[in-house]
Scaffold this active site. Sequence first.
Site, PDB file in Angstrom:
ATOM      1  N   ASP A  92      -4.961  -2.688  -5.426  1.00  0.00           N
ATOM      2  CA  ASP A  92      -3.694  -1.577  -6.666  1.00  0.00           C
ATOM      3  C   ASP A  92      -2.304  -1.653  -6.294  1.00  0.00           C
ATOM      4  O   ASP A  92      -1.707  -2.245  -5.159  1.00  0.00           O
ATOM      5  CB  ASP A  92      -3.651  -0.203  -6.522  1.00  0.00           C
ATOM      6  CG  ASP A  92      -2.913   0.422  -4.816  1.00  0.00           C
ATOM      7  OD1 ASP A  92      -3.127  -0.688  -3.873  1.00  0.00           O
ATOM      8  OD2 ASP A  92      -2.463   1.349  -4.672  1.00  0.00           O
ATOM      9  N   GLU A 156      -3.045   2.684  -2.083  1.00  0.00           N
ATOM     10  CA  GLU A 156      -2.300   2.842  -1.452  1.00  0.00           C
ATOM     11  C   GLU A 156      -0.137   3.394  -1.903  1.00  0.00           C
ATOM     12  O   GLU A 156       0.235   3.858  -1.939  1.00  0.00           O
ATOM     13  CB  GLU A 156      -1.428   0.847  -1.154  1.00  0.00           C
ATOM     14  CG  GLU A 156      -0.184   1.081   0.067  1.00  0.00           C
ATOM     15  CD  GLU A 156       1.092   1.347   0.157  1.00  0.00           C
ATOM     16  OE1 GLU A 156       1.834   2.053   0.652  1.00  0.00           O
ATOM     17  OE2 GLU A 156       0.967   0.847  -1.591  1.00  0.00           O
TER      18      GLU A 156
END
Length: 451
Positions: A92, A156
């Site tokens: 991500d 994250e």
Amino acid sequence: MSSNPVAETVASLMPGAKAELTELVAFRSVADFDQFPRSESEGAARWVADALAAEGFQDVALLDTPDGTQSVYGCLPGPEGAKTVLLYAHYDVQPPLDEAGWTTPPFELTERDGRWYGRGAADCKGGVILHLLALRALKANGGVPVHVKVIVEGSEEQGTGGLERYAEEHPGLLEADTIVIGDAGNFRVGLPTVTSTLRGMTLVRVSVDTLAGNLHSGQFGGAAPDALAALIRVLDSLRAEDGSTTVDGLASDSAWEGLQYDEEQFRQDAKVLDGVELIGAGTVADRIWSRPAVTVLGIDCPPVVGATPSVQASARALISLRVPPGVDAGAATKLLQAHLEAHTPWGARVSTEHIGEGQPFRADTTSPAYQAMASAMAVAYPGQEMQYAGQGGSIPLCNTLAALYPRAEILLIGLSEPEAQIHAVNESVSPGELERLSVAEALFLRNYAAS
């Protein structure tokens, strides 16, 4: 790169690595599904899963984590009785911010001036490629001498804790002798660095209310208490005259021992405007690695365009507090909330809401894994000795893993050196760093297996 079989193999793999990173960067995998389609993150997760499967990983799975995102897991068996190493990265990314500010499209990997530009190129899709390159180099030169687990997180950057909670619910899944977190970076290009400490973070939203509704500033201004003015007073109380963070009861005088950060170099890295002073006291390393730092992330108040001549009845702000190693983030949160409440003027009504937090981290740099990495980096970066640096950012998963596996050694490396400009426009990765760190990781796995 000095001549050795592993280095030669990695060099031969670099064109393919660029093609793979191009594919991975193309996914707009921001784990905020109000802004970006969930399908983009799911596509990136499938890409990582397919890449692991193609490398012979077993038990490859898309893990549905409690925050509604997916992490990718796989296991590559090594020789019987070998040690187990967990390799971490995340797919991500941060939002691209103002896409018009990018010289080239953020989700199209573009080579320019010897670097590869694109959102996530360094943080941390490049980390996924780094792990793949290291393993491929070992497979081409005698095989992978350890059991390898890979976990690639899907949220994250959002700090929603999905993988942390999943790991706590499945404590055997990520267990390893050593954990390599590929989400940090060298102190600068060409200087091999492991990150030995991380600051933690807490997020608090503060709201101030003074009136039942907005009032005409001509008719009531001067006596009616302005909520926005009260909030400004509260926020200003969080800094001393020199800009140092001042939260009542929170120590702010720790000193960093180790690699120092030249002030002029920091000004260049941070792109501080000419004539503007740095804030805080002590060395730059003290300020960014071992002391608390408050940042006002946002304020809810009328924008300048369209503003009316009104005394504001309500205002609120989102505050981030970076927490240095040795300080409990929960305790820091309580001190911050108490400070905000104590410093609100004029009897204004104030409320605070704790949004989230992550604990700081300190590694044991005397462990065998660190010695194995130092030897590996000496080969991958000829003539350079491995350095130890702090990082002002937070990786909450480190503390979760340290708590779950207290005997595991944790190392932090990665591609996010200052020129990478992670989280900003025009993020990029140095292909030379990707190549050297891939060699270092491969040699580390070999060294660690023999230790």
